[in-house]
Design a protein around this motif. Structure first.
Motif, PDB file in Angstrom:
ATOM      1  N   GLY A 120      -5.864  -0.492  -1.218  1.00  0.00           N
ATOM      2  CA  GLY A 120      -5.959   0.959  -1.363  1.00  0.00           C
ATOM      3  C   GLY A 120      -7.060   1.389  -2.317  1.00  0.00           C
ATOM      4  O   GLY A 120      -7.566   0.590  -3.108  1.00  0.00           O
ATOM      5  N   SER A 121      -7.403   2.646  -2.233  1.00  0.00           N
ATOM      6  CA  SER A 121      -8.441   3.213  -3.090  1.00  0.00           C
ATOM      7  C   SER A 121      -7.802   4.012  -4.224  1.00  0.00           C
ATOM      8  O   SER A 121      -6.584   4.193  -4.266  1.00  0.00           O
ATOM      9  CB  SER A 121      -9.364   4.118  -2.266  1.00  0.00           C
ATOM     10  N   ASP A 122      -8.638   4.487  -5.122  1.00  0.00           N
ATOM     11  CA  ASP A 122      -8.187   5.293  -6.263  1.00  0.00           C
ATOM     12  C   ASP A 122      -7.162   4.565  -7.125  1.00  0.00           C
ATOM     13  O   ASP A 122      -6.232   5.167  -7.657  1.00  0.00           O
ATOM     14  CB  ASP A 122      -7.599   6.631  -5.787  1.00  0.00           C
ATOM     15  N   VAL A 123      -7.325   3.278  -7.204  1.00  0.00           N
ATOM     16  CA  VAL A 123      -6.518   2.496  -8.145  1.00  0.00           C
ATOM     17  C   VAL A 123      -7.480   1.680  -9.004  1.00  0.00           C
ATOM     18  O   VAL A 123      -8.606   1.379  -8.595  1.00  0.00           O
ATOM     19  CB  VAL A 123      -5.521   1.557  -7.435  1.00  0.00           C
TER      20      VAL A 123
ATOM     21  N   ARG B 120       0.826  -1.208   0.000  1.00  0.00           N
ATOM     22  CA  ARG B 120       0.000   0.000   0.000  1.00  0.00           C
ATOM     23  C   ARG B 120       0.861   1.259   0.000  1.00  0.00           C
ATOM     24  O   ARG B 120       0.525   2.259  -0.642  1.00  0.00           O
ATOM     25  CB  ARG B 120      -0.931  -0.002   1.214  1.00  0.00           C
ATOM     26  N   GLY B 121       2.002   1.195   0.711  1.00  0.00           N
ATOM     27  CA  GLY B 121       2.898   2.352   0.726  1.00  0.00           C
ATOM     28  C   GLY B 121       3.462   2.652  -0.654  1.00  0.00           C
ATOM     29  O   GLY B 121       3.475   3.807  -1.106  1.00  0.00           O
TER      30      GLY B 121
ATOM     31  N   ILE C  81       2.164   1.678  -3.530  1.00  0.00           N
ATOM     32  CA  ILE C  81       1.046   2.093  -4.386  1.00  0.00           C
ATOM     33  C   ILE C  81       0.741   3.576  -4.207  1.00  0.00           C
ATOM     34  O   ILE C  81       0.525   4.303  -5.192  1.00  0.00           O
ATOM     35  CB  ILE C  81      -0.210   1.246  -4.088  1.00  0.00           C
ATOM     36  N   ASN C  82       0.739   4.044  -2.976  1.00  0.00           N
ATOM     37  CA  ASN C  82       0.444   5.465  -2.717  1.00  0.00           C
ATOM     38  C   ASN C  82       1.465   6.384  -3.377  1.00  0.00           C
ATOM     39  O   ASN C  82       1.109   7.420  -3.943  1.00  0.00           O
ATOM     40  CB  ASN C  82       0.394   5.729  -1.208  1.00  0.00           C
ATOM     41  N   ILE C  83       2.751   6.005  -3.311  1.00  0.00           N
ATOM     42  CA  ILE C  83       3.793   6.840  -3.928  1.00  0.00           C
ATOM     43  C   ILE C  83       3.609   6.873  -5.448  1.00  0.00           C
ATOM     44  O   ILE C  83       3.675   7.932  -6.072  1.00  0.00           O
ATOM     45  CB  ILE C  83       5.195   6.318  -3.566  1.00  0.00           C
TER      46      ILE C  83
ATOM     47  N   LYS D 140       0.863   6.289  -7.110  1.00  0.00           N
ATOM     48  CA  LYS D 140      -0.409   6.961  -7.397  1.00  0.00           C
ATOM     49  C   LYS D 140      -0.257   8.477  -7.269  1.00  0.00           C
ATOM     50  O   LYS D 140      -0.713   9.233  -8.145  1.00  0.00           O
ATOM     51  CB  LYS D 140      -1.468   6.445  -6.428  1.00  0.00           C
ATOM     52  N   ASN D 141       0.398   8.932  -6.209  1.00  0.00           N
ATOM     53  CA  ASN D 141       0.563  10.371  -5.992  1.00  0.00           C
ATOM     54  C   ASN D 141       1.427  11.028  -7.065  1.00  0.00           C
ATOM     55  O   ASN D 141       1.285  12.222  -7.342  1.00  0.00           O
ATOM     56  CB  ASN D 141       1.169  10.628  -4.606  1.00  0.00           C
TER      57      ASN D 141
END
Length: 443
Positions: A377-380, A354-355, A357-359, A361-362
């Motif tokens: 996670g969301s927004d994927v 998740r960490g 993925i967030n990087i 995604k951001n």
């Protein structure tokens, strides 16, 4: 990385016959220049039409190209003012004769593929116009040399040999000075003939493997994507290959599915498609729209490093760290990761996934990650392999044909649950029933 995504198979299936062609292949770079790539595709498209319209021309050109030697070093010596010896002059003569034959075969219609016009170079090295594959200092180069040789023949006067050698050296100097005026077009012809060998091989490969011209867009959308090596292997066994469609959305795409469902192969093939496209190749798909990226980062397979004493997990984390550092420097790659953190405990593994993925995604990095973890996670974008064709299961399923009962197509889903098909596959493989029943208690 080329071997990991299957690019080595693409190279193996290229019918390159000359050292110049192989050198040109080695020099291909991963390009972000859209104008350059479109020109490459245009040249390849024209070459394909040439092969389709004049199929016999391929073998004719390849036969001539196979006789070529790389004379780059000799041309470099010429450019630096050296007087060439007979062997070097022979090399340039043979090269120029073959090059000129190819130039004349291709004609005006296919001038974009042709080498330079070397007629004047051939004339310098073949003054008698014999077009023979040999070279010596011809008597026609010098009246004085011709007379000395005639005198030697008539009188057998050995004192004239020294004069003959001196006159031959003078001729070599004259020839070298004349050839110096053509060193640039000789260099150009070396490059063009290497390119011709490569582009002919690429065009032949397109027809042989069923590749298609890619187009560049704001997001990636591929229809009928396939892996050429796997396709060939299945065809050899009289089995069908299921091609897949895949769309990405300039962010993170998560692919879930049971083992044996083709997730890893999808990653490898996507990496192969991107690499081939940005190296000027047609790609294995029915249609392909691709986002141009700075590079392809692939994290697939066992990364254990015995030499450095690293475990699979440690090596994997270093690879992820390297990818993230590139992104923070402004590089925008296509990131392909297969089951990140699968070798550690599930709770920490999911957190690490998740960490990352967030990087990604951001930073709006186009990336595809396969996983068995849920709730990542969301927004994927979440995609699931369709999986077991339960309606088609019968008593004929074995470990040898189980793949025939799997639907490899990708389905976009809303929920974050991963498919539970491991036990279904285990049952189909007819493993011990007690293992299945005991497992279901805990499921």
């Amino acid at each position: 990385m080329f071997k990991k995504i299957g690019f080595d198979y693409i190279v193996e299936t290229l019918d390159i016959v000359s050292k110049l062609g192989k050198k040109t292949l080695r020099e291909i770079e991963f390009s972000k220049d859209r104008v350059f790539l479109e020109k490459e595709y245009s040249n390849l498209e024209k070459t394909i039409k040439l092969l389709e319209n004049k199929p016999k021309l391929y073998s004719i050109l390849k036969r001539k190209l196979s006789s070529l030697k790389d004379i780059s070093f000799t041309i470099e010596r010429l450019s630096n003012g050296y007087i060439l010896d007979d062997v070097e002059l022979f090399e340039i003569k043979i090269f120029s004769m073959i090059s000129q034959e190819i130039y004349e075969i291709l004609g005006e219609e296919y001038r974009f593929l042709a080498p330079q016009n070397l007629e004047k170079v051939v004339a310098i090295l073949d003054p008698d116009k014999n077009r023979i594959a040999s070279f010596h200092i011809y008597s026609s180069y010098s009246i004085e040399l011709s007379e000395v040789r005639k005198a030697i023949k008539e009188t057998k006067d050995e004192t004239l040999y020294e004069t003959e050698v001196r006159l031959e050296d003078d001729v070599r100097k004259v020839i070298s000075r004349k050839l110096l005026n053509y060193n640039q077009i000789l260099k150009s012809s070396v490059r063009k003939l290497g390119y011709l060998d490569l582009v002919l091989a690429k065009a032949n490969q397109v027809l042989k493997l069923g590749l298609t011209r890619p187009h560049f867009a704001e997001k990636t959308k591929i229809k009928g994507m396939f892996n050429p090596k796997v396709l060939k292997g299945l065809e050899d066994k009289n089995r069908e290959y299921q091609k897949i469609d895949l769309s990405l959305y300039n962010g993170v795409t998560i692919i879930t599915g049971a083992n044996m469902s083709g997730k890893t192969l999808t990653l490898k093939t996507l990496g192969l498609v991107q690499k081939m496209a940005q190296m000027g190749f047609y790609v294995p798909a029915k249609e392909a729209e691709l986002l141009i990226v700075d590079e392809v980062c692939v994290l697939i397979g066992d990364l254990q490093s015995l030499e450095e004493g690293l475990s699979s997990f440690a090596a994997e984390m270093l690879e992820v760290d390297n990818i993230i550092k590139k992104i923070k420097k402004g590089i925008r790659p296509l990131v392909l990761i297969d089951e990140l953190a699968r070798t550690t405990n599930p709770q920490e593994g999911r957190a690490l996934l998740r960490g990352v993925i967030n990087i990604l995604k951001n930073n709006m990095i186009e990336s595809v990650i396969t996983t068995h973890y849920d709730q990542v996670g969301s927004d994927v974008v979440k995609i699931r392999v369709a999986g077991i064709k339960k309606s088609e299961i019968d008593d004929n399923v074995t470990f040898k044909n189980i793949e025939d009962y799997i639907d490899y197509s990708l389905i976009e889903v809303e929920d974050e649950n991963v498919p539970e098909e491991a036990l279904t596959i285990a049952k189909l493989l007819k493993i011990d029933e007690e293992i299945i029943s005991e497992s279901y208690k805990y499921l």
